[in-house]
Design an enzyme around this catalytic site. Sequence first.
Site, short mmCIF file in Angstrom:
data_model
loop_
_atom_site.label_atom_id
_atom_site.label_comp_id
_atom_site.label_asym_id
_atom_site.label_seq_id
_atom_site.Cartn_x
_atom_site.Cartn_y
_atom_site.Cartn_z
NE ARG A 168 -5.67 -70.67 14.58
CZ ARG A 168 -6.11 -70.76 15.83
NH1 ARG A 168 -5.25 -70.85 16.83
NH2 ARG A 168 -7.39 -70.75 16.09
CG HIS A 223 -4.39 -76.04 18.98
ND1 HIS A 223 -4.84 -75.52 17.80
CD2 HIS A 223 -4.61 -75.07 19.91
CE1 HIS A 223 -5.30 -74.30 18.00
NE2 HIS A 223 -5.18 -74.01 19.27
P1 NDP Z 1 -7.91 -60.45 19.75
O1 NDP Z 1 -8.66 -60.15 18.50
O2 NDP Z 1 -8.43 -59.95 21.05
O3 NDP Z 1 -6.41 -59.94 19.62
C1 NDP Z 1 -5.65 -60.07 18.49
C2 NDP Z 1 -4.83 -58.81 18.35
O4 NDP Z 1 -3.91 -58.98 17.27
C3 NDP Z 1 -5.68 -57.60 18.04
O5 NDP Z 1 -5.38 -56.58 18.96
C4 NDP Z 1 -5.26 -57.27 16.63
O6 NDP Z 1 -5.25 -55.91 16.32
C5 NDP Z 1 -3.85 -57.75 16.59
N1 NDP Z 1 -3.33 -57.88 15.24
C6 NDP Z 1 -3.96 -58.26 14.12
N2 NDP Z 1 -3.14 -58.21 13.07
C7 NDP Z 1 -1.95 -57.76 13.54
C8 NDP Z 1 -0.70 -57.48 12.94
N3 NDP Z 1 -0.54 -57.62 11.62
N4 NDP Z 1 0.30 -57.04 13.73
C9 NDP Z 1 0.12 -56.86 15.06
N5 NDP Z 1 -1.06 -57.12 15.69
C10 NDP Z 1 -2.07 -57.56 14.93
O7 NDP Z 1 -7.77 -62.03 19.80
P2 NDP Z 1 -7.27 -62.96 21.00
O8 NDP Z 1 -6.21 -62.24 21.75
O9 NDP Z 1 -8.42 -63.50 21.75
O10 NDP Z 1 -6.66 -64.16 20.16
C11 NDP Z 1 -5.54 -63.95 19.28
C12 NDP Z 1 -5.31 -65.18 18.44
O11 NDP Z 1 -4.87 -66.23 19.28
C13 NDP Z 1 -6.59 -65.74 17.77
O12 NDP Z 1 -6.87 -65.10 16.56
C14 NDP Z 1 -6.22 -67.19 17.57
O13 NDP Z 1 -5.55 -67.36 16.34
C15 NDP Z 1 -5.24 -67.47 18.70
N6 NDP Z 1 -5.85 -68.31 19.72
C16 NDP Z 1 -5.23 -69.50 20.03
C17 NDP Z 1 -5.80 -70.35 20.92
C18 NDP Z 1 -5.12 -71.64 21.30
O14 NDP Z 1 -5.77 -72.53 21.84
N7 NDP Z 1 -3.83 -71.79 21.07
C19 NDP Z 1 -7.10 -70.07 21.56
C20 NDP Z 1 -7.59 -68.74 21.27
C21 NDP Z 1 -7.00 -67.93 20.35
P3 NDP Z 1 -6.52 -54.96 16.23
O15 NDP Z 1 -7.71 -55.76 16.67
O16 NDP Z 1 -6.13 -53.86 17.17
O17 NDP Z 1 -6.60 -54.59 14.81
#
Ligand code: NDP
Length: 399
Positions: A285, A333
Amino acid sequence: MAKILAVLYDDPVSGYPTTYSRDLIPTISSYPDGQTAPSPRQIDFIPGQLLGSVTGELGLRSFLEGAGHTLTVTSDKDGPESVFERELLDADVVISQPFWPAYLTAERIAKARNLKLVITAGIGSDHVDLEAAIARGLTVAEVTYSNSISVAEHVVMMILALVRNYIPSYGYVLRGGWNIADCVERSYDLEGMAVGTVGAGRIGLAVLRRLRGFDVELHYTDRHRLPIDVERAHGLTFHSTTAEMVPNCDVVTINAPLHPETENLFDDALISTMRRGAYIVNTARAKICNRDAIVRALESGQIAGYAGDVWFPQPPPKNHPWRTMPHHAMTPHISGSSLSAQARYSAGTREILECWFDDRPIRDEYLIVNSGQLAGAGAHAYSAGDSTSGSEEATEFER
Ligand code: NDP
């Protein structure tokens, strides 16, 4: 009977397609962690066709109208005069995609007197004020994993495009040139570089797995450490914070959700600790990076390139500085909205709606907010709060 309001992006300027470049898309029935792909009772669309635009309607119309509900679809989403804001007043369900987000601010949630369910057709529900959704008792759900691999592929493409200086070189071909030295003066091999991901969830881990074959050093940071056998299998180095990780990396890819902990994480101070000439790829994001700090770092040479497909707001104004900053490889996007991904998140949206109308539980992995609290995937990856402020600037995009 319910009123469903879907905010979808416009059809192609050349009109809704009548033919496609391929006849088939592969069928994906489960994801790398074993989660099954969406499994609605039925679908009323052809996988591989354009579903995310207004005419595509996510393939939902006959299902919803057949069950006696109404479906209103619009792309007009920003500002108080928009169709979205008008239709929202009595909508029971709102659906939108992060690519063309229907920003649901606290003010809009307050006006939407019938609203009960908000669905993100895709992943990432930061366009919804989650604090307001929690307070109001809304259910917020997204189609977890539906486009995670789509994004991971885009990330790998963008890393290579930046490091190898692909897009400027392609530009010379279009202009009739053969400027080898101009092309290669910023071109390197990825081999041997250190690549780190902020967030090693579905996308982050998929990026690391895909990069393994490039013989790079792999680093990650995450709120929860991966199991040691996963670290060993992929040769990963864990860092407990982003600040600890980035000085060790030549390439940083951001794959964490936008929430209060990650908003503005990449500011001048953090970027100044990166290796000079590092690259940032952010398909998570836009607000995770400070907009103007990125421009400053590219102009000064502190970072050598920035790529991604996420902007704030969306659509960004014509004069958004990321359109014209040096050494960028931005796209609109699109990474999570390939035709392949659309088939999965349209099916997932239908699955969520079927569950909702049948009064069956929505899969836990799809829930972000439920029963007045963060739930399911939301409880794991998000913290409560609001990341929608400033979204009104989207009205400045001129069509
Ligand atoms: P996941 O929930 O599988 O992975 C996100 C990871 O980020 C989790 O492991 C989470 O940690 C970690 N996280 C959260 N906060 C922090 C932090 N402060 N520091 C480090 N790590 C952190 O989601 P996805 O991988 O499927 O997607 C990630 C993001 O990508 C989505 O939230 C979305 O914003 C974006 N996205 C973009 C798309 C696009 O078209 N460009 C499409 C799909 C997603 P934990 O869960 O271990 O607490």
